[in-house]
Write an enzyme that holds these catalytic residues in place. Structure first.
Site, PDB file in Angstrom:
ATOM      1  N   ASP A  16       1.130  -1.136  -0.333  1.00  0.00           N
ATOM      2  CA  ASP A  16       0.188  -0.083  -0.105  1.00  0.00           C
ATOM      3  C   ASP A  16       0.687   1.257   0.075  1.00  0.00           C
ATOM      4  OD1 ASP A  16      -2.521   2.134  -0.042  1.00  0.00           O
ATOM      5  OD2 ASP A  16      -1.786   2.242   2.255  1.00  0.00           O
ATOM      6  N   SER A  17       0.513   2.553  -0.702  1.00  0.00           N
ATOM      7  CA  SER A  17       1.190   3.911  -0.250  1.00  0.00           C
ATOM      8  C   SER A  17       1.381   3.999   1.154  1.00  0.00           C
ATOM      9  CB  SER A  17       0.390   4.992  -0.755  1.00  0.00           C
ATOM     10  OG  SER A  17      -0.523   4.862   0.183  1.00  0.00           O
ATOM     11  N   CYS A  79      -4.275  -1.070  -1.437  1.00  0.00           N
ATOM     12  CA  CYS A  79      -4.618   0.352  -2.200  1.00  0.00           C
ATOM     13  C   CYS A  79      -5.222   0.718  -3.115  1.00  0.00           C
ATOM     14  CB  CYS A  79      -3.328   0.932  -2.475  1.00  0.00           C
ATOM     15  SG  CYS A  79      -3.166   2.808  -2.579  1.00  0.00           S
ATOM     16  N   GLU A 163      -3.493   9.181   8.378  1.00  0.00           N
ATOM     17  CA  GLU A 163      -1.754   8.914   8.479  1.00  0.00           C
ATOM     18  C   GLU A 163      -1.202  10.217   9.366  1.00  0.00           C
ATOM     19  OE1 GLU A 163       1.147   7.152   6.314  1.00  0.00           O
ATOM     20  OE2 GLU A 163      -1.028   5.820   5.048  1.00  0.00           O
ATOM     21  N   CYS A 196     -11.114   3.496  -0.286  1.00  0.00           N
ATOM     22  CA  CYS A 196      -9.370   3.696  -0.368  1.00  0.00           C
ATOM     23  C   CYS A 196      -9.473   2.905   1.350  1.00  0.00           C
ATOM     24  CB  CYS A 196      -9.404   4.580   0.176  1.00  0.00           C
ATOM     25  SG  CYS A 196      -7.567   5.306   1.480  1.00  0.00           S
ATOM     26  N   HIS A 198      -7.544   3.089   3.851  1.00  0.00           N
ATOM     27  CA  HIS A 198      -7.140   3.964   4.774  1.00  0.00           C
ATOM     28  C   HIS A 198      -9.230   4.106   5.809  1.00  0.00           C
ATOM     29  CE1 HIS A 198      -3.682   4.939   3.334  1.00  0.00           C
ATOM     30  NE2 HIS A 198      -3.112   5.575   4.346  1.00  0.00           N
TER      31      HIS A 198
HETATM   32  N1  DGL Z   1      -4.794   3.214   0.675  1.00  0.00           N
HETATM   33  C1  DGL Z   1      -4.779   3.779  -0.786  1.00  0.00           C
HETATM   34  C2  DGL Z   1      -6.198   3.691  -1.419  1.00  0.00           C
HETATM   35  O1  DGL Z   1      -6.909   2.527  -0.653  1.00  0.00           O
HETATM   36  C3  DGL Z   1      -4.995   6.117  -0.613  1.00  0.00           C
HETATM   37  C4  DGL Z   1      -4.521   6.161   0.271  1.00  0.00           C
HETATM   38  C5  DGL Z   1      -3.441   7.550  -0.747  1.00  0.00           C
HETATM   39  O2  DGL Z   1      -3.809   8.906  -0.668  1.00  0.00           O
HETATM   40  O3  DGL Z   1      -1.883   7.062  -1.130  1.00  0.00           O
HETATM   41  O4  DGL Z   1      -6.812   4.392  -2.159  1.00  0.00           O
END
Ligand code: DGL
Length: 289
Positions: A16-17, A79, A163, A196, A198
């Site tokens: 993931d990012s 992600c 974050e 997302c 997150h």
């Molecule tokens: N966790 C990432 C997603 O599911 C996004 C977070 C980011 O913007 O890097 O889209």
């Protein structure tokens, strides 16, 4: 491209990012407790969601290439932004099977969307700017049920707040959610996709804002199910023996302290000593093909 072969004892790599992919790791650990997991969070370069598809693809290629050194039997792109904008290219770049979170999330949403006759057939989606711009959820849902319309809204402030470690009780978080979710309240969508990885961290606050008549869809469990099915089909599931006490190793591109302190919120348990990978190391890697 070299032929792909792997063993049940090989690990599953998860990328993931940043921290969000740990919501998927949690679901994988629950469903597949005997599998070794290698997690890579590109925490120095998060967020991806406000970057162009070209940059997202370039970063994702570097991260997956880094992960191939562990000989994973499968890679999970945990992600949505990468799944929405780069997955097709990544399938061509790597021989290792790759599973994204978007198709499983769309499938779970369509399955949960029991819309009464006579009601508008629409479901909600919140995601990063890049995921919304890609229209990938709309396409995935249409492939499953062409009568359902996806109403999407980009929520760019949510990932930085998560974050940063903001709690969902925080008045700032509540007020940002009020603003973002207002259209879905008016439309009374029966289902809202948390597009997302997150966002499940804020799911209680999202539920409190929208009310209980909207079902929240988090792709983590469905993705873990798809991974389990894929391993079984390929005869490479590690399903014998006792569950691993600690089968997870984490790598991050920003030095690990923030990751260590926040990871518990995503995983439900502490992570100690993630391994730091300098981003410059990734930039010098070329893809497998
Ligand atoms: N966790 C990432 C997603 O599911 C996004 C977070 C980011 O913007 O890097 O889209």
């Amino acid at each position: 491209m070299p032929a792909f072969s792997s063993q049940p004892s090989d690990p599953i790599a998860v990328f993931d990012s940043g921290l969000g992919g740990l919501t998927v790791v949690r679901a994988l650990l629950r469903r597949l407790p005997r599998e070794r997991l290698i997690y890579f969070g590109d925490t120095a370069r998060v967020p991806y969601g406000s970057k162009s598809p070209r940059t997202v693809l370039q970063f994702a290629r570097q991260c997956l290439h880094f992960l191939t050194q562990f000989n994973p039997k499968l890679m999970v792109v945990a992600c949505n932004t990468v799944s929405a904008t780069a997955l097709q290219s990544l399938h061509q770049d790597f021989t290792v099977p790759i599973i994204g979170v978007l198709e499983p999330g769309a499938a779970a949403a369509v399955a949960a969307a029991r819309i009464p006759a006579g009601q508008p057939r629409r479901i909600g989606l919140i995601a990063t700017e890049a995921t919304i711009a890609s229209q990938a959820y709309n396409q995935a849902v249409t492939r499953l049920d062409a009568t359902i319309q996806v109403i999407g809204r980009a929520c760019p402030l949510l990932v930085p707040m998560i974050e940063e470690g903001r709690l969902q009780e925080s008045p700032i978080v509540r007020s940002v959610l009020q603003e973002y979710l207002h259209p879905f309240k008016s439309l009374q969508v029966p289902v809202l996709i948390l597009g997302c990885t997150h966002y499940p961290i804020f799911s209680q606050a999202i539920e409190a804002t929208l009310g209980s008549s909207t079902t929240l869809i988090d792709s983590a469990d469905q993705t873990a199910l798809v991974v389990a099915e894929k391993l079984a089909t390929m005869h490479i599931a590690n399903d014998a023996g006792t569950p691993l006490a600690d089968g997870l190793t984490c790598y991050v591109t920003d030095q690990g302290q923030r990751f260590e302190s926040l990871a518990g919120r995503f995983l439900g348990r502490l992570i100690t000593q993630p391994v730091w990978v300098e981003p410059e190391r990734l930039e010098n890697l070329t893809v497998e093909k």
